[in-house]
Each structure stands twice: as structure tokens, then as C-alpha cells.
Write an enzyme that holds these catalytic residues in place. Sequence first.
Site, PDB file in Angstrom:
ATOM      1  N   SER A 221       0.811  -1.210   0.000  1.00 19.02           N
ATOM      2  CA  SER A 221       0.000   0.000   0.000  1.00 19.02           C
ATOM      3  C   SER A 221       0.846   1.262   0.000  1.00 19.02           C
ATOM      4  O   SER A 221       1.996   1.263   0.452  1.00 19.02           O
ATOM      5  CB  SER A 221      -0.913   0.016   1.235  1.00 19.02           C
ATOM      6  N   THR A 222       0.256   2.342  -0.488  1.00 15.46           N
ATOM      7  CA  THR A 222       0.943   3.640  -0.474  1.00 15.46           C
ATOM      8  C   THR A 222       1.228   4.077   0.950  1.00 15.46           C
ATOM      9  O   THR A 222       2.317   4.598   1.250  1.00 15.46           O
ATOM     10  CB  THR A 222       0.078   4.687  -1.196  1.00 15.46           C
ATOM     11  N   THR A 224       1.823   2.295   3.658  1.00 21.44           N
ATOM     12  CA  THR A 224       2.987   1.597   4.203  1.00 21.44           C
ATOM     13  C   THR A 224       4.263   2.055   3.510  1.00 21.44           C
ATOM     14  O   THR A 224       5.317   2.213   4.142  1.00 21.44           O
ATOM     15  CB  THR A 224       2.819   0.082   4.061  1.00 21.44           C
ATOM     16  N   GLY A 225       4.188   2.288   2.195  1.00 20.57           N
ATOM     17  CA  GLY A 225       5.350   2.788   1.476  1.00 20.57           C
ATOM     18  C   GLY A 225       5.839   4.119   2.013  1.00 20.57           C
ATOM     19  O   GLY A 225       7.047   4.359   2.123  1.00 20.57           O
ATOM     20  N   GLU A 242       6.727  -0.366  -5.136  1.00 20.05           N
ATOM     21  CA  GLU A 242       5.593  -0.585  -6.027  1.00 20.05           C
ATOM     22  C   GLU A 242       4.359  -0.519  -5.151  1.00 20.05           C
ATOM     23  O   GLU A 242       4.020  -1.466  -4.433  1.00 20.05           O
ATOM     24  CB  GLU A 242       5.723  -1.926  -6.738  1.00 20.05           C
ATOM     25  N   CYS A 276      -2.252  -5.409  -8.056  1.00 22.20           N
ATOM     26  CA  CYS A 276      -1.940  -3.979  -8.009  1.00 22.20           C
ATOM     27  C   CYS A 276      -2.222  -3.298  -9.339  1.00 22.20           C
ATOM     28  O   CYS A 276      -2.752  -2.186  -9.379  1.00 22.20           O
ATOM     29  CB  CYS A 276      -0.469  -3.783  -7.628  1.00 22.20           C
TER      30      CYS A 276
END
Length: 468
Positions: A221-222, A224-225, A242, A276
Site C-alpha cells: 500500500s501507499t 505503508t510505502g 511498487e 496492483c
Amino acid sequence: MTITYDSLLSEITAPDGRDILDPATGELVGKAPFRSVDVLDDAIARAKAAQPAWASRSDDERKALLLQAADAIDAAAEPLAELLSREQGKPLEGPNARFEVGACANWLRATAATELPGRTLIDDGETHATIHYRPLGVVGAIGPWNWPMMISIWQIAPALRMGNTVVVKPSEYTPLSVLALAHVLDTVLPTDVVNVVAGEGDLGARLSSHPDIAKLMFTGSTRTGQAIIKSSADTVKRLTLELGGNDAGIVLADVDPKAIAQELFWGAFINTGQTCAALKRLYVHTDVYDDVCRELAEVANTTPMGRGLDEANVLGPLQNKAQFDIVADLVDKARSSGATILTGGAPDAEAPGYFYPTTLVANIDNANPLVSEEQFGPALPIVRFESVEEAVEMANGLDVGLGASVWSADLDAARAVAARIQAGTVWINSHGGVHPMIPFGGVKKSGYGLEFGVEGLAAVSAPQVING
């Protein structure tokens, strides 16, 4: 020695481990050994100690071992696929469990076949400069639960090829699949070259901040990124991220709806929509809107969903209850807004497992949450448009940009539209296909860094210029 399903499971489970349940039935798959941060630290230390010897092998030696690893996966393909189907939920047949295991072997072979030689940058009689690609050291990898084996190989294979060792933290939802994959790899690779440590999110946080992790690869996920970016800052880690996507597809007025229906459907619903780079919002020109909706509904209504071990099925359950609830909530909001549920939208509350029926939603506003938020499941909103400008504006209107697609009988027209879309990859008349030689990565909040091919090898290397 022949690897069977039972022997594989006995190698990777622990009597005191975490229960991992089949999302299709709720039955126990196995007990995963969830480890502490101290165990992760020890795995990193062992990977660091093993890395110089691995890097000192010739490139040909490392390539040969990757090919042997691919052969080992092929030899264990059926038990690996069965475990993946039970744990993740995806069916054995179709573009699912057997496909994923096969892709692991194929990606190892493709990585072994890809070359990234040093080269001369300038040699004009006065200046001589060359560039070379050196190992980084230990690469950390954090993988997702949707394609747990395949994405792990996407991370492991290039890192090993370039002389790094790897420490993998699999998703808490699908640890057994990755532990089993590593067990098969370990029958060929030297000790501690690949290390898998299963556990909670604190392991991922430790990987992203550990001083001995030179590079971190993450798919997820964004949110977590973004946390990884922050926690990796103090050690100035290299990152390949990613992250989340909400891929748009634009269908132009000149298509044959029946001819494209199957490709459209699988672009959206591969792995039951849990991909994704799946097609997650579809923009269709008003001239063909009704016909496209009708043809997609026909495909949806004839594509079997059920337990993955039943080989008649090609769609499975959502992998976990949290994801089921997200999809159900978004579809309910669409229904409440007045959108039309063409098919699906009504899960059987009495049935076991996290099955959400294949759902198509028409006559929906572009601002509806089912369109603007990533559903990551088997529900596709179909938005009508009248001009290409309107479609491009809607496709570019979100803060993510992993993939997109354009559908048209006129390739030149499709490519012209594709050039205007803000996404890392834009497919023409297909959606979501990846190739080991074609770079893949996102823009905007879908992450940065490239995987696959020459660019993927460079991303797990330290470029060194020798000038003189």
C-alpha cells in the site's frame, strides 16, 4: 528427493505457530512460525556474512544457480501450487496458482538470461571512463499477500543475480507460501543467501531501518510505502516501491465490444481483482457503453468462482476479511448513490469463505468512492464519457499512476491517448500483463524505481564509475 505437499508443509510449519486459515473454507492450512525482531536481526547478520562469498562467485556461476533454482521450482510445482491455493485462495487453474508458480521459474530463467555488463562511457584519447555495476550487500524484501510467491521472486532473483543476499519478510496473511518457496530454493542455493522471516509488521519496520540493509524492495500500500520512506531515511537506503494503484482503462468509440470483452474482464478480474495493476475503473465512450456493459456481464456470469482446489473454478475468494469488508462497503456506497448493479453485489452471508461475487457497476459518477478508491477486489465501476479529453482528465484525476490501458481498433489513436495518461505503464488493447524484459514501475503515489529487465538489475546494484 521428491517434495510432496505433506513433506513441504512439515518443513515450514511449527507446532506453536500462527494459525493460517484457508480463505475459501476457514479450514486450517498450517501453523506459520512467526518470529521476533531478534530473529530477523540474526537473519540479517547471517545474510551479511554470506554475501561476500556469494558476490565472489562469477556471474556465470550465479546464473547457473538461478537456473537450477528454476528447475527445483518446476520439480515441486504441484505441491507449491496446492499450498498457494489453500493459503491465498486463488484457484489452481486459470491465471492463478499453477500460473504463479510457473512464473516464478520463468522469471528466474529470464533474470539469468538478462545481461548488465559494464561499458565504456567515453574514450576520446584524453578521458577514459567506464561504468560497472557492483553488489549492494544485503537486500531486504517485503512482499504482499496477493501474488506472494511471484512477487517474492521478482525481488529475490535480480538481487541474487547481481551478487546480493536477501532477507524476505512475507505478508502476515500468506507466510507459508513464501516459506515454502524459500525451502525449495534452499535445496539449490548456498546457505543464508536467501532468508525468510515471517512475523508481524514490526519486522518490516526493522528491515526498513536496519543499518545493514542496503536496499529495500516493497510491494504494498501507499500508506505503508510512505512509512518505509520515513523509516529508511536515517540509513539513506535505496528503495524500490511498487505501491497502490487504481488503474484506469479508456475504451474508445471504435471498438468491437464483443471482441474485447474477455481481455477487459481478465484485465480487471485476474486473481479476483486482487492485483496492483488490475483494471479498477473503466471509462467507456457513450457510443459503445451499453454494448460493453452487456458483453462484460455475459463474461462475468459465465466465469466460475469457488474453492481453488476445484479445478472448474478460475475465480476465488478474497484473501482476508478486511479486504472483503472494503469491497462490500464500496459496492454498498455505489448502490446507495443510485448506481446500477449489473451483476453481483450480493454475497451469500451464510456461505463459508470470503467470497464476493463478480460485480459490475454501471451508471456511476466518477466521484463515487468505488471509482476514486482502490477496491482491490472483484467489483468494477464503469463510467460513461463523451469526449477523449473528458476521459483522459478523469483517468489522470487521482494521485496514483501504476498502470492504465487504452482500447481501440486504431493503434495510432490509442497510442496518442496513451501518451497523455499519467501512469508508469499504459497497455494497448490489454491490461496488466508484465514481461521479465520490460521495465515496470509507477508514478505519482504509486511509487518509484523500476523492476524487471536491465533496469531491474541496475536497481539492485551500486553503479561505480572508474575515471582514468
